[in-house]
Design an enzyme around this catalytic site. Structure first.
Site, short mmCIF file in Angstrom:
data_model
loop_
_atom_site.label_atom_id
_atom_site.label_comp_id
_atom_site.label_asym_id
_atom_site.label_seq_id
_atom_site.Cartn_x
_atom_site.Cartn_y
_atom_site.Cartn_z
N GLY D 11 119.91 0.57 91.37
CA GLY D 11 119.48 -0.47 92.11
C GLY D 11 118.39 -0.15 92.23
N ARG D 72 120.60 1.30 84.20
CA ARG D 72 121.82 1.89 84.12
C ARG D 72 121.79 3.00 83.08
NH1 ARG D 72 125.44 -2.96 85.62
NH2 ARG D 72 124.32 -3.53 85.32
N ASP D 103 123.80 6.70 94.87
CA ASP D 103 125.10 8.08 94.72
C ASP D 103 125.33 7.91 92.91
OD1 ASP D 103 126.70 8.09 96.49
OD2 ASP D 103 128.53 7.25 96.91
N THR D 126 118.40 3.60 98.25
CA THR D 126 119.36 2.87 97.52
C THR D 126 119.31 1.75 98.59
OG1 THR D 126 121.99 2.26 97.63
CG2 THR D 126 120.90 4.54 98.72
N ASP D 128 121.38 0.28 100.59
CA ASP D 128 123.05 0.07 101.18
C ASP D 128 123.52 1.32 101.99
OD1 ASP D 128 123.47 -1.97 99.36
OD2 ASP D 128 124.36 -0.55 97.82
N ASP D 130 124.42 3.58 102.07
CA ASP D 130 125.75 4.16 101.87
C ASP D 130 126.16 5.82 101.92
OD1 ASP D 130 125.22 4.01 99.73
OD2 ASP D 130 127.03 2.61 99.31
N ARG D 172 128.50 -4.15 98.90
CA ARG D 172 128.88 -3.76 98.14
C ARG D 172 130.55 -3.52 98.97
NH1 ARG D 172 128.13 -3.78 92.19
NH2 ARG D 172 126.64 -6.13 92.09
#
Lengths: 324, 324, 324, 324
Positions: D11, D72, D103, D126, D128, D130, D172
């Site tokens: 992303g 992707r 990731d 990213t 996120d 995370d 997510r």
């Protein structure tokens, strides 16, 4: 008409890229070849001219500045300069021109058209909004919103410290930006070149205001006849003569020329750009494509340059009434 | 501890309101009464102190400025002034204080604590980021982003006209704002008080750069030892001595103090405000609640005032390398 | 006329606060007492009415939402409800009303005026721009710019992944927002309730576009006759039937109703608010104060409600031509 | 090391362009040739690889998206795909790789490095946040600020109508965005995947809150175990069962992925990009260049992928305490 050229000239304005895009794509839509001239009239003289395609203007509608760059040209003021420019255009077969800029740009375009006869239409690209023949100029709405966001920020700090702020905005000969961001920013006073600034009244009002309001915002157009914001602040400060009160000046400067154009400027720029090309195809020339009362209108360069567009009368009343 | 007071002092910074909100609500959550002092130490002396409730701080987290206003206080520098302040607090039964501000604020708080013993904890509220004991200060992130947005706009117009722009940002004694918005704005040079500015090198580089790049951005911290942006521009202009090149200056000024705080500043302000109140409840005093390496940490006022926080070394390298 | 009341009703719109401010200050300027009714017609019925002063509207010109709150009122649709409302106003001596809102607001105001005769003037406060009698409505410019900024962001990610994005904007019965942010956002298509959406043509064009462009933006007004953005995306996806292509939907939703109003909306709101009060003083009633062709104009409620304002024809052509 | 390649994958995130710029210029500064791979691993397989120069990355630091595009790649999950990719790189003589992504990107990079041995360093790109091994990821700060600005706007309209708003943000598997914009936005509740959402408590609190507050904001991470914002709103609505109360949902969606990166993201991206290249030159490989406790740090891909970074404990307390 088979080949047209487009250029930007004078001070840059947000929305110029959206206008270039509209010119290029409208031209291609109607089967024309289209060329971009870099650096305005200077580029015309030196032949800094390139073919443009639909993808040449992809992903620029939202960008400030101008991909065709801009410059002032002394050489184009001479007959020799314009002759060189004509030869450059002639050699490429250019038979139509779209000139994006302000008063100076249109003055050059008018002379050039009258000398060499290549049909030329202008688009009003300048943040100052001081061009007759269009309700608004491309870039004005963005400049006002940029100035207004700055005023909003300054009001935060003015209120926190009970300060009187003088904020200088662009406008050497016209007070449009000052008036609109003064209304929108809830300014106590707006000082513009078009009207006489009565400093005595300002001082008196500021003294009165200070009883009910702790901080004040005064918007000054850079071309006010009393001087720039620094000068005016000093004059007012001396007359108020209160050591407890802090006076500050912020000169917004060139941030007003840049930034992503607002929706209004992008739409206006797109409409003017399309109207310029379709005007050329319909036989218009020596005029500007603007938007008057919401509709596209063509106004002769002579009128655009010669006539003045007065400030709205109710705008000045608004500032007086709403700052009580 | 039953009653605490909170105030803001010194230059205002975006996020101060978020910090006040956190102090008020954390205090109420833990069963304390909370009072707001208006106009900093001046308000403490004059007794400009009011009870605050949860709804007193509704809908302020996103606002610039400070609802408690700020001021410099000469009187608090005197023993008599501080005695008056103490009597005001004593009469209300205030037994804890949260002071939001910078170096000057903490200096006053330290003296007052050592004289009168009311437990006091500070929160780092200043755009300059020059306080030891916290990774960042409240307001810094917003100020940097405001300056950066201005630089983005100026780059549009700089590129359109091939100009060299000197942009002055806040920072009398520290170059944090200049360095971060210089990196983020892709500046060619950043001039800060912490390092010696080598104008010869700048001039040489600008001459070289001009072969590959048409426009340049130089960010100047207001406290650079070579002078402010106007002065530095004149020095460089004289040495480059090229009539074709335009040099411009924009001084961003007080817009950097206002505006809605960024997420980072709101979170930092909320954490510091909560930590200040909970620190008081846990017996901390005479110290500042900051965030170090991502976690809340208390640092003595003595260290906050006495120690300096150096610029990151790799930040200065970044500017040199990334502007090639 | 001695006492007037002002309220907001229907969906809120950025600029309503600027309009309230203008009403309050213009009233005070002209020596009137002014009252604010909270929660629209519901507040009128229940007597949720308070005196307002100049400082009641300080520092609100830049705020979204409405300090007078808004609500839909079922009770005001009944004769009994309106009778109660009249008694409330009568008991306070209110002899003039300014109603800020849209179609529904004006329908109620018209009925109430015709039954009880309290002079009432409306101000066009709605993001939809679907009110006859004003070039633009208060809130429209802000909503378009909010949607446009969202589209700019989405275009970044659409381009990075070569995706086709369907972006739903507000507009149940009108496509103004969709059209303006479609032009400004460089959308490939705009789907609006006013014109028949030809999905076959869209599918065909998207297939063609994909040869020259990697990503596409389609703006959908929520009230398009082919359905909302989710439905339309599914229809198009099935017909294009290309597994390599990613289709995404973003529904912008209520962010379009909030936010600081743009300069344009603040100026428009200020002009309409002042014109409403001065209209009342000049004997106008049962009409709306808007801005037509740049000047203040009063249009009867009957016309505002009954007549439609068509989309600009050249706007739809712009989208078709400029997306090539 | 003489030639390195850089690509973006997964992303997209604001700041990826600033990172690409830093990689390219740092490489050139150190005398390396640098190549850009378009479309991530897919482009590596198909040989979509081009030489990059200093000017290739001019004027991109402020842009969202990624000039190298992202995708992707199913093929890279196969041994055959990776063999093709290796042959492409080998044929160009690439002996170092910088992989910008999250990731999934690092998982691919780790496998590829272990199979073929081309030194590879990752940069955490990213929204996120995370990823273990860096305080923040590139794009997170921008995403949070974008979400926060949306929440600020929605609060305007929520307050005007006394509504309860459920706002869904990205995340997510992680609640970082939700928590930070929940604190910054003054949300009453934040629902995240990391902690169990107690809807009974939410319902009870909302009923209580409604006595003192008229509107409420609830931030929901898309991956909350109780469902997305639409589902959770329906569950809460049924339990509150109050016809007078309006419940609304806004799903912010892809606007969180785009937009000009904040100062923080540009600085972080620049630091990581420079550190990746200098890490390669210093013999680092199979690891990510991040910023830990304010300083550059290299963490093995194995740890980045395998370890989790927990939410700050005091962040969750902040939301509970500050929403009283």
């Amino acid at each position: 008409m088979k080949k047209i050229a487009v250029f930007t000239s004078g001070g840059d304005a947000p929305g110029m890229n959206a206008c270039i895009r509209a010119v290029v794509r409208t031209a291609i839509f109607h089967g024309l070849e289209v060329y971009g001239i870099t650096y305005g009239y200077d580029g015309m003289i030196s032949g800094n001219i390139k073919r443009m395609h639909s993808h040449s203007v992809s992903n620029i509608i939202q960008r400030g500045g101008t991909i065709l760059k801009s410059a002032r040209s002394e050489e184009f003021r001479t007959k020799e300069g314009r002759e060189k420019a004509y030869q450059q255009l002639k050699s490429l077969g250019i038979d139509g021109i779209v000139a994006i800029g302000g008063d100076g740009t249109f003055t050059g375009a008018k002379v050039f058209y009258e000398e060499y006869g290549i049909p030329t239409i202008g688009c009003p690209g300048t943040i100052d909004n001081d061009i007759y023949g269009t309700d608004y100029t491309i870039g004005f709405d963005t400049a006002v919103n940029t100035a207004l966001e700055a005023i909003d920020k300054i009001r935060d700090t003015a209120a926190a410290h009970d300060r009187i702020f003088f904020i200088e905005v662009m406008g050497r000969d016209s007070g449009y930006i000052a008036v609109e961001c003064g209304i929108g920013g809830g300014a106590e006073f707006v000082m513009v070149p078009e009207t006489e600034t009565d400093l005595k009244k300002v001082v008196k009002s500021l003294k009165n205001l200070r009883k009910s309001k702790s901080s004040s915002i005064i918007v000054v157009a850079e071309g006010d006849e009393e001087g720039n914001a620094d000068l005016i602040m000093e004059k007012v400060k001396v007359k108020i003569n209160d050591e407890d009160k802090e006076f500050k000046v912020t000169t917004l400067g060139h941030i007003q020329r840049g930034g992503n154009p607002t929706a209004r400027d992008r739409v206006l720029a797109s409409r003017c750009g399309m109207a310029a090309v379709e005007g050329l195809l319909n036989g218009e020339a020596n005029c500007m494509a603007g938007v008057v009362n919401g509709d596209v209108a063509y106004t002769s360069f002579a009128d655009c340059i010669g006539k003045t567009k007065p400030l709205k009368g109710d705008h000045l009343r608004l500032i007086e009434i709403l700052s009580i």
